[in-house]
Write a protein that holds these residues in place. Structure first.
Motif, PDB file in Angstrom:
ATOM      1  N   ASN A  60      -0.670 118.996  32.388  1.00 11.88           N
ATOM      2  CA  ASN A  60      -0.141 120.058  31.536  1.00 11.88           C
ATOM      3  C   ASN A  60       1.058 119.516  30.732  1.00 11.88           C
ATOM      4  OD1 ASN A  60       1.029 122.324  30.422  1.00 11.88           O
ATOM      5  ND2 ASN A  60       0.523 123.627  32.185  1.00 11.88           N
ATOM      6  N   THR A  62       2.405 120.755  28.027  1.00  9.06           N
ATOM      7  CA  THR A  62       3.346 121.811  27.639  1.00  9.06           C
ATOM      8  C   THR A  62       4.418 121.914  28.725  1.00  9.06           C
ATOM      9  OG1 THR A  62       1.577 122.999  26.532  1.00  9.06           O
ATOM     10  CG2 THR A  62       3.527 124.278  27.092  1.00  9.06           C
ATOM     11  N   ASP A  63       3.958 121.891  29.933  1.00 11.91           N
ATOM     12  CA  ASP A  63       4.860 121.952  31.080  1.00 11.91           C
ATOM     13  C   ASP A  63       5.723 120.686  31.166  1.00 11.91           C
ATOM     14  OD1 ASP A  63       5.601 123.486  33.421  1.00 11.91           O
ATOM     15  OD2 ASP A  63       4.807 121.796  34.569  1.00 11.91           O
ATOM     16  N   LEU A  66       8.448 120.908  28.562  1.00 15.59           N
ATOM     17  CA  LEU A  66       9.417 121.913  29.002  1.00 15.59           C
ATOM     18  C   LEU A  66      10.367 121.305  30.040  1.00 15.59           C
ATOM     19  CD1 LEU A  66       9.512 124.996  28.309  1.00 15.59           C
ATOM     20  CD2 LEU A  66       8.406 125.389  30.510  1.00 15.59           C
ATOM     21  N   GLN A 148      -5.995 119.963  28.022  1.00 12.07           N
ATOM     22  CA  GLN A 148      -4.538 120.189  27.995  1.00 12.07           C
ATOM     23  C   GLN A 148      -3.751 119.085  27.271  1.00 12.07           C
ATOM     24  OE1 GLN A 148      -2.696 122.133  31.534  1.00 12.07           O
ATOM     25  NE2 GLN A 148      -4.473 121.338  32.616  1.00 12.07           N
TER      26      GLN A 148
HETATM   27  C1  LIG Z   1       0.986 124.819  31.427  1.00 11.58           C
HETATM   28  O1  LIG Z   1       2.364 124.985  31.576  1.00 11.58           O
HETATM   29  C2  LIG Z   1       2.905 126.066  30.826  1.00 11.58           C
HETATM   30  C3  LIG Z   1       4.434 125.998  30.924  1.00 11.58           C
HETATM   31  O2  LIG Z   1       4.869 125.814  32.255  1.00 11.58           O
HETATM   32  C4  LIG Z   1       2.321 127.374  31.376  1.00 11.58           C
HETATM   33  O3  LIG Z   1       2.831 128.454  30.631  1.00 11.58           O
HETATM   34  C5  LIG Z   1       0.802 127.297  31.229  1.00 11.58           C
HETATM   35  O4  LIG Z   1       0.228 128.446  31.816  1.00 11.58           O
HETATM   36  C6  LIG Z   1       0.237 126.062  31.897  1.00 11.58           C
HETATM   37  N1  LIG Z   1      -1.178 125.935  31.559  1.00 11.58           N
HETATM   38  C7  LIG Z   1      -2.119 125.762  32.469  1.00 11.58           C
HETATM   39  C8  LIG Z   1      -3.526 125.630  31.959  1.00 11.58           C
HETATM   40  O5  LIG Z   1      -1.869 125.669  33.657  1.00 11.58           O
END
Ligand SMILES: *[C@@H]1O[C@H](CO)[C@@H](O)[C@H](O)[C@H]1NC(C)=O
Ligand SMILES: *[C@@H]1O[C@H](CO)[C@@H](O)[C@H](O)[C@H]1NC(C)=O
Ligand SMILES: *[C@@H]1O[C@H](CO)[C@@H](O)[C@H](O)[C@H]1NC(C)=O
Ligand SMILES: *[C@@H]1O[C@H](CO)[C@@H](O)[C@H](O)[C@H]1NC(C)=O
Length: 158
Positions: A60, A62-63, A66, A148
């Motif tokens: 992930n 995005t995570d 962050l 992702q």
């Molecule tokens: C990935 O991480 C983001 C931020 O922490 C979160 O909002 C999102 O749900 C995550 N996506 C998945 C597919 O787990």
């Protein structure tokens, strides 16, 4: 009084301090981080996904972005990935806007690193423009949509 005066003790103490400071600086340089305390305010080199996971499917990002915290102008982000093999390959594209990013539409995306450029020290990208949002994604297969492999960063000035 013994033969060990205050002045001798002081000289010994100063010498020990200088030695331990230079040894710890040497140790940091050996680990590839020369004098981190001196570089603390300068641009950073940040490996996307970290040195272990790097750029691959099903992490992930995005995570990851962050958790990395704020990115700054002139930070270098480094994409490291395996060269193409029979099972998979990766690349790096810049997407033009948030909508393309959200939908993983690569039609107007610009390739910045091809499938082989993530090898060795990795592909380096400098975040040059303050407050520009950079949208990154992998351009191979469905890695953006279902793997992702995308994230955005907006560098601030230091
Ligand atoms: C990935 O991480 C983001 C931020 O922490 C979160 O909002 C999102 O749900 C995550 N996506 C998945 C597919 O787990
Ligand atoms: C970023 O690096 C360029 C080239 O070295 C330099 O001209 C510029 O002043 C730097 N910008 C910031 C905000 O540090
Ligand atoms: C080949 O691709 C798979 C799938 O991405 C990956 O797990 C593996 O590490 C790759 N092997 C090599 C030698 O690049
Ligand atoms: C990827 O880019 C490098 C550097 O421009 C080039 O040497 C290489 O041939 C390219 N590889 C592919 C598979 O396009």
């Amino acid at each position: 009084m013994g033969g060990f005066s205050f002045a001798q003790g002081f000289v010994l103490m100063v010498t020990t301090t200088i030695l331990s400071v230079s040894f710890s600086a040497f140790g940091a340089a050996e680990k590839g981080q020369p004098f981190p305390e001196l570089l603390a305010e300068g641009p950073k080199r940040i490996v996307v996904g970290g040195q272990t996971e790097r750029w691959r499917t099903n992490l992930n990002y995005t995570d990851w972005a962050l958790k990395n915290g704020q990115f700054y102008v002139n930070d270098t982000i480094v994409f490291k990935y395996d060269p193409p093999n029979v099972t998979d390959q990766y690349s790096v594209y810049l997407l033009p806007d948030m909508f393309s990013f959200q939908t993983c539409n690569l039609k107007r995306a610009k390739m910045v690193a091809n499938v082989t450029q993530g090898g060795g020290e990795g592909f380096e990208f400098v975040l040059e423009v303050c407050r520009q949002t950079y949208y990154f994604a992998c351009g191979e297969k469905d890695h953006c949509k279902n793997g992702q492999m995308k994230f955005s960063v907006t560098p601030e000035s230091r």
